[in-house]
Design a protein around this motif. Structure first.
Motif, PDB file in Angstrom:
ATOM      1  N   CYS A 402      15.848 -23.649 -35.120  1.00  0.00           N
ATOM      2  CA  CYS A 402      15.999 -22.637 -34.078  1.00  0.00           C
ATOM      3  C   CYS A 402      16.943 -23.155 -32.988  1.00  0.00           C
ATOM      4  CB  CYS A 402      14.628 -22.303 -33.491  1.00  0.00           C
ATOM      5  SG  CYS A 402      14.687 -20.987 -32.257  1.00  0.00           S
ATOM      6  N   THR A 403      18.031 -22.426 -32.775  1.00  0.00           N
ATOM      7  CA  THR A 403      19.003 -22.776 -31.731  1.00  0.00           C
ATOM      8  C   THR A 403      19.262 -21.544 -30.892  1.00  0.00           C
ATOM      9  OG1 THR A 403      20.069 -24.364 -33.219  1.00  0.00           O
ATOM     10  CG2 THR A 403      21.301 -23.662 -31.259  1.00  0.00           C
ATOM     11  N   PRO A 404      18.940 -21.581 -29.607  1.00  0.00           N
ATOM     12  CA  PRO A 404      19.180 -20.395 -28.766  1.00  0.00           C
ATOM     13  C   PRO A 404      20.673 -20.159 -28.581  1.00  0.00           C
ATOM     14  CG  PRO A 404      18.488 -22.258 -27.423  1.00  0.00           C
ATOM     15  CD  PRO A 404      18.368 -22.699 -28.856  1.00  0.00           C
ATOM     16  N   TYR A 405      20.993 -18.928 -28.178  1.00  0.00           N
ATOM     17  CA  TYR A 405      22.387 -18.622 -27.884  1.00  0.00           C
ATOM     18  C   TYR A 405      22.905 -19.596 -26.827  1.00  0.00           C
ATOM     19  CZ  TYR A 405      21.685 -14.199 -30.348  1.00  0.00           C
ATOM     20  OH  TYR A 405      21.408 -13.254 -31.300  1.00  0.00           O
ATOM     21  N   PRO A 406      24.152 -20.035 -26.960  1.00  0.00           N
ATOM     22  CA  PRO A 406      24.664 -21.039 -26.007  1.00  0.00           C
ATOM     23  C   PRO A 406      24.856 -20.499 -24.590  1.00  0.00           C
ATOM     24  CG  PRO A 406      26.416 -20.292 -27.492  1.00  0.00           C
ATOM     25  CD  PRO A 406      25.150 -19.712 -27.999  1.00  0.00           C
ATOM     26  N   THR A 407      24.973 -19.169 -24.475  1.00  0.00           N
ATOM     27  CA  THR A 407      25.215 -18.556 -23.156  1.00  0.00           C
ATOM     28  C   THR A 407      23.909 -17.985 -22.612  1.00  0.00           C
ATOM     29  OG1 THR A 407      27.450 -17.971 -23.851  1.00  0.00           O
ATOM     30  CG2 THR A 407      26.566 -16.825 -21.916  1.00  0.00           C
ATOM     31  N   ARG A 408      23.749 -18.021 -21.285  1.00  0.00           N
ATOM     32  CA  ARG A 408      22.588 -17.414 -20.653  1.00  0.00           C
ATOM     33  C   ARG A 408      23.084 -16.364 -19.661  1.00  0.00           C
ATOM     34  NH1 ARG A 408      21.029 -22.764 -21.561  1.00  0.00           N
ATOM     35  NH2 ARG A 408      21.875 -23.561 -19.600  1.00  0.00           N
TER      36      ARG A 408
END
Length: 563
Positions: A402-408
């Protein structure tokens, strides 16, 4: 010593009946008796004692004999008589049975009788044919008992009751004990007698030996081919319901053939409960009659599956199967095929209940090994012994960490409070006509922080549903309290969460009653650690999250309450 023992026996009235009493027994001093019953042509009979035991409304006649070359047997005679009386009364308390004449013969203590492989005891009907009125001959090998390391007299009593139950079998089920096909029936003949011996006088030495033998045999030898070690199966059957032991014997065939033995077993116990026996055995839940735990199955085969396809296992009928399957490289759905009465559970640190493997979901976080234990009883294929049981595996997705989107996205960042009305409307729409009304109370919200950490927070959030046809009743109630931590990222209208931990506790209520509290962290074991949402930011202080549940979409609205 010899004079003292015999004198004591006579003083206690334990020697032979008065001379004028007519013996109900066969003459033990004939060559035919020596050859056919003592099974020793050189046997010279010396009667020790004859007694009559009152067993409910019947009389059981019992005598003891020894060979003239061996007077040491006299010291064991009171123990044998004590065990015989106890065993007969124990049997009568279990079932209404017929009783006949019993002759105990102490085998002479000659060289070699004490060695491993010699019988502790042996019972047979006089003349070789079972029947209601036949005299039952029981040979006792005291030399073999002397060579044991435990309580010798207790072991002797155990043997006496075991052999005595064989006499009961000859008297009560003579057609099932036919010498022509008795070999097919030895699994229940010896298994049930072994049980009776241990109910009356538990013997740790022979018990532990039988358990080890069962461990060694049941993975490759059918249940209906195992003899004395079937103490394990009959202990389970007796604990399930004591009269099942007699019900099983009643159902046994009066003809030869392994197939008829199996059919009778299936009729009384059934394939489902045979599978339950297997899982109880695997889990170490079976106990001997005195409550001693039987160690769990010490064996399990292993298989790793890393892609779709069908994996087959060749099973021997009526053996206990234990198969650990590890799924790697993806998330899978698994269907099982075959007649085996199998169950499964995920192997985790927390105890899990066995389930019927109609459809197995091998999904979950990539960081958690997806290992399942399958266990049960092989049933056998029609027309033969070999059985193929298989797993048909479909791959749902490749396994990726699981890798979250790099942008917030800045419009998602901050502290947000759930609009309970939106949750109420979403649930009402999702459940459709099943409910007349949905009510939501309590607090729900989340905090999406600039450092990439994210927390859902619930303060006694409760969703309550009312059924359309009975609005006064509760169709269901779901409550949650606590936090759920994740890592987060959001860009271009898509938000992803990677689960990190939780102290949240959930509880449900249905018309049947309340559930036990369920920790969200336990729920995540076996489920994906990634959650995906679509989001919209219609204004600076408003946010909508949409999550997909099957083909349906649930939209939740949030109000910003802090940065």
């Amino acid at each position: 010593m010899r004079f003292f023992v015999l004198a004591a026996l006579f003083a206690l009235g334990l020697a032979a009946l008065p001379a004028h009493a007519e013996s109900p027994f066969a003459d033990c001093k004939t060559p035919a008796f020596a050859t056919n019953e003592a099974r020793d042509g050189a046997f010279k009979c010396v009667p020790i004692r004859e007694v009559t035991f009152q067993v409910q409304d019947q009389q059981a006649y019992v005598r003891t004999l020894r060979d003239e070359i061996d007077d040491r047997a006299a010291q064991y005679e009171p123990t044998v008589m004590e065990a015989a009386e106890y065993g007969l009364n124990m049997f009568s308390g279990m079932r209404s049975l017929r009783y006949g004449r019993i002759t105990f013969i102490f085998q002479p203590n000659v060289k070699g009788m004490e060695k491993e492989g010699q019988n502790f005891g042996l019972a047979h009907p006089m003349g070789g044919a079972a029947g209601q009125n036949v005299e039952c001959i029981v040979q006792i090998n005291t030399a073999r008992h002397d060579n044991m390391t435990g309580d010798v007299l207790n072991e002797l009593k155990n043997t006496v009751v075991h052999e005595l139950f064989h006499c009961v079998q000859y008297w009560n089920w003579p057609a099932k004990m036919n010498e022509a096909f008795k070999a097919d029936a030895r699994w229940w003949i010896e298994g049930s007698a072994e049980l009776m011996g241990h109910i009356a006088f538990e013997s740790s030495e022979s018990r532990d030996k039988r358990i080890k033998e069962f461990h060694d045999q049941i993975q490759s030898i059918p249940l209906t081919k195992i003899t004395y070690p079937n103490l394990v199966f009959f202990s389970w059957l007796h604990a399930k319901k004591p009269n099942l032991v007699f019900k099983l014997i009643d159902a046994m065939p009066e003809q030869g053939g392994e197939a008829l033995q199996r059919a009778a077993l299936m009729k009384v116990v059934g394939d489902y409960d045979l599978g339950v026996f297997a899982t109880d055995y695997v889990d170490g839940k079976i106990r001997t009659p005195d409550g001693a735990p039987i160690s769990p199955a010490p064996y399990a085969k292993s298989q790793t599956i890393s892609g779709p396809g069908e994996t087959g296992f060749e099973l021997i009928p009526l053996t206990v199967v234990v198969q650990d399957v590890t799924f790697t490289g993806g998330q899978y759905m698994v269907q099982t095929h075959g007649k085996a009465s199998m169950f499964y559970k995920r192997k985790t640190n927390a105890p899990e209940e066995w389930q019927t493997p109609m459809l197995v979901s091998a999904d979950g976080p990539c960081s958690v090994p997806k290992v399942f234990r399958f266990a049960g009883m092989a049933m056998g294929a029609e027309g033969g012994d070999a059985e193929t049981w298989s797993l048909e595996v479909s791959k749902i997705s490749d396994c990726k960490d699981c890798t979250p989107y790099p942008t917030r996205d800045q419009c998602v960042q901050g502290q947000w409070r759930l609009d309970n009305v939106s949750l109420q409307e979403a649930m009402a729409g999702y459940l459709g006509n099943e409910l007349d009304a949905v009510q939501v109370s309590g607090f729900g919200g989340f905090n999406a922080r600039a450092d990439g950490t994210h927390s859902f927070v619930f303060g006694k959030l409760v969703i309550e549903g009312k059924p359309a046809d009975t609005p006064a009743a509760v169709a269901f109630l779901f409550g949650i309290n606590g936090y759920i931590d994740s890592k987060w990222g959001a860009e271009n209208g898509h938000m992803g969460l990677c689960y990190a931990g939780s102290d949240a506790v959930m509880q449900t209520r249905v018309p049947g009653g309340d559930s036990e509290p369920l920790k969200f962290a336990d729920l995540m074991v076996g489920n994906s650690d990634q959650q995906l949402y679509d989001y919209e930011c219609p204004s600076e202080n408003k946010l909508t999250l949409t999550m997909k549940v099957g083909d349906a979409e649930i939209k939740l609205k949030f109000d910003k309450i802090g940065d």
